[in-house]
Design an enzyme around this catalytic site. Structure first.
Site, mmCIF file in Angstrom:
data_model
loop_
_atom_site.group_PDB
_atom_site.id
_atom_site.type_symbol
_atom_site.label_atom_id
_atom_site.label_comp_id
_atom_site.label_asym_id
_atom_site.label_seq_id
_atom_site.Cartn_x
_atom_site.Cartn_y
_atom_site.Cartn_z
ATOM 1 N N LYS A 69 0.844 -1.198 0.000
ATOM 2 C CA LYS A 69 0.000 0.000 0.000
ATOM 3 C C LYS A 69 0.877 1.245 0.000
ATOM 4 C CE LYS A 69 -3.984 1.955 2.487
ATOM 5 N NZ LYS A 69 -4.872 1.775 3.661
ATOM 6 N N SER A 144 -9.683 1.560 2.591
ATOM 7 C CA SER A 144 -8.819 2.402 1.780
ATOM 8 C C SER A 144 -7.727 1.630 1.043
ATOM 9 C CB SER A 144 -8.169 3.485 2.654
ATOM 10 O OG SER A 144 -7.329 2.922 3.634
ATOM 11 N N SER A 168 -9.940 -0.645 6.792
ATOM 12 C CA SER A 168 -9.323 -0.377 5.490
ATOM 13 C C SER A 168 -8.627 -1.562 4.845
ATOM 14 C CB SER A 168 -8.321 0.785 5.614
ATOM 15 O OG SER A 168 -9.002 2.009 5.712
#
Length: 464
Positions: A69, A144, A168
């Protein structure tokens, strides 16, 4: 043997170790897949220059490419958190978690797209960085940690690193049909991460099976893999019907109830909790107030630690996503959460965690079981509101409703795929166990996966 893009971490490691495929061949296979599936927008920065020298690298993750990420530092690659002010920010050292996985032999496939600054659950981005759902490209991947979940579900990588503040890692994993894990808060080191809430944030894991999550958890937690013998007795789980099972999308309800029937048939004991464990509004307040109180200082701390010229002010002023701007621009004028509200949120967390522990103890259960999200992946055009059972509801609070409790309490939480809706959209079941019961939770997840036959890899996009 199955196609390399369907291999688990363990299968890939074994194949390279035995010479079935070289590291270079495996990486070439997955890189080609990443290029052909570029329309999914899973990656924002590629890492083709960061490759191992050896054709058979050592370590439990030797030669295995992972998605990372874009709020987790990998030296030599940008860490932008998908926000414009950090577009040219390139760390010179790894995040602590990435040091651990590289020491175990892993290599980066690239940095993945995310909801800007990790402040959203859909992955919608105003700057052409919105990840598509591999199961249905006309739908969102969730957020996310959008790109990591999409990359794993699409077979571009066998696993990846995410972060989780209120869901997330688990929300996009569930919406894309893969496994997502949030460990107990503090289980993994947090240096080298663009954080938004130090008291809530943690690195998480996304993979296609629980065994791979367990392997990565051992590496990230600084331990080693160990043999896990299932307990002799059947698992006992609690179903919080009054909160987590209320107001579900009909197809989510159908799929998850069928999963419960299968677990009962296999001998699992599922205890119904008909009284609410907490006031949902209080829980959402605790989940949202604390990050808002901590974000400005957390972003500043990250930037100072890198000697970066930016500040939280310059980062917030350059935000491009309307939903994130609406939340964070007010912070420029001063705190939006006063000390009294912040303290109240922490008290809610402590009180509801105590109530949850009491509920488990009173019914003899070791974990809670619930749908991961009340509804499946939303359409690409979804904004602040989403259609749910004939009415418009707030997107953010609807999708975090079931994932927020574990984050507020600091508990480990695991989502496993359990089926698909009639339209082919993935559905996940969420297991939450008390803090520091991570090993037990992963064992429950493994047994759930086996019982429901979800160890099969989910369908992934075919490429020429």
């Amino acid at each position: 043997m199955t196609s390399p893009h369907l291999w688990s971490v363990a299968q890939a490691r074994t194949a390279m170790e035995r010479g079935v495929i070289s590291t270079a061949e495996y990486l070439t296979e997955l890189t080609r897949r990443r290029e052909v599936l570029a329309h999914l927008h899973a990656f924002v920065h590629e890492a083709d220059g960061l490759r191992p020298d050896s054709s058979r690298p050592s370590g439990p993750l030797g030669g295995v490419p992972l998605a990372v990420k874009d709020n987790i530092d990998v030296a030599g690659l940008p860490t932008t958190a998908c926000t414009p002010a950090l577009r040219h920010h390139v760390p010179v050292r790894h995040a602590a978690v990435w040091r651990r996985v590289t020491a175990a032999g892993a290599v980066p496939m690239g940095k993945t797209t995310m909801h800007e600054l990790a402040y959203g659950v859909t992955g919608v981005h105003a700057d052409a960085l919105t990840a598509r759902n591999p199961a249905a490209p006309g739908r969102l991947a969730g957020g996310s940690s959008s790109g990591t979940a999409a990359a794993v579900a699409a077979g571009i990588v066998p696993a990846g690193l995410a972060t989780d503040t209120g869901g997330s890692a688990r929300i996009p994993a569930a919406l894309c049909g893969v496994v997502g894990f949030r460990p107990s808060t503090g289980r993994y080191p947090d240096q080298g991460i663009v954080r938004i809430s130090p008291s809530r944030d943690t690195v998480g894991i996304v993979a296609r099976g629980v065994d791979d999550v367990h392997l990565l958890d051992a590496v990230l937690g600084g331990g080693t893999t160990s043999s896990r013998k299932p307990p002799a007795t059947a698992p006992v789980l609690a179903l919080p019907r009054a909160t987590a099972w209320a107001d579900l999308d009909p197809e989510v309800a159908r799929v998850t109830e069928a999963a419960l029937d299968a677990l009962r048939s296999a001998g699992w004991q599922l205890r119904e909790l008909c009284e609410p464990l907490y006031d949902p509004a209080d829980l959402i307040e605790a989940a949202t107030a604390v990050p808002l109180a901590e974000t400005k200082a957390a972003v500043n701390a990250y930037l100072r630690g890198h000697g970066a010229p930016q500040t939280s002010t310059t980062v917030f002023e350059a935000l491009v996503s309307p939903d994130v701007r609406a939340l964070l621009i007010p912070l420029l004028d001063g705190p939006v959460v006063d000390p009294g509200r912040r303290l109240a949120a922490h008290l809610i967390a402590a009180r509801t965690a105590h109530a949850a522990l009491d509920a488990l103890g009173n019914c003899g259960a070791t974990a809670f079981l619930a749908p991961t999200t009340p509804l499946p992946a939303p359409p690409l055009a979804t904004g602040a509101w989403v259609s749910h059972r004939g009415r418009n509801v707030p997107t953010f609070t609807t999708y975090i409703r079931n994932t927020a409790p574990a984050a507020v309490w600091g508990w480990p939480s695991l989502t496993v795929p359990v089926g698909r809706t009639a339209a082919g959209l993935p559905v996940g079941l969420l297991l939450d166990a008390p803090r520091h019961h991570d090993e037990h939770l992963l064992e429950l997840g493994r047994r759930c996966e086996q019982t429901l036959a979800t160890t099969r890899h989910p369908p992934t996009p075919e490429i020429p």
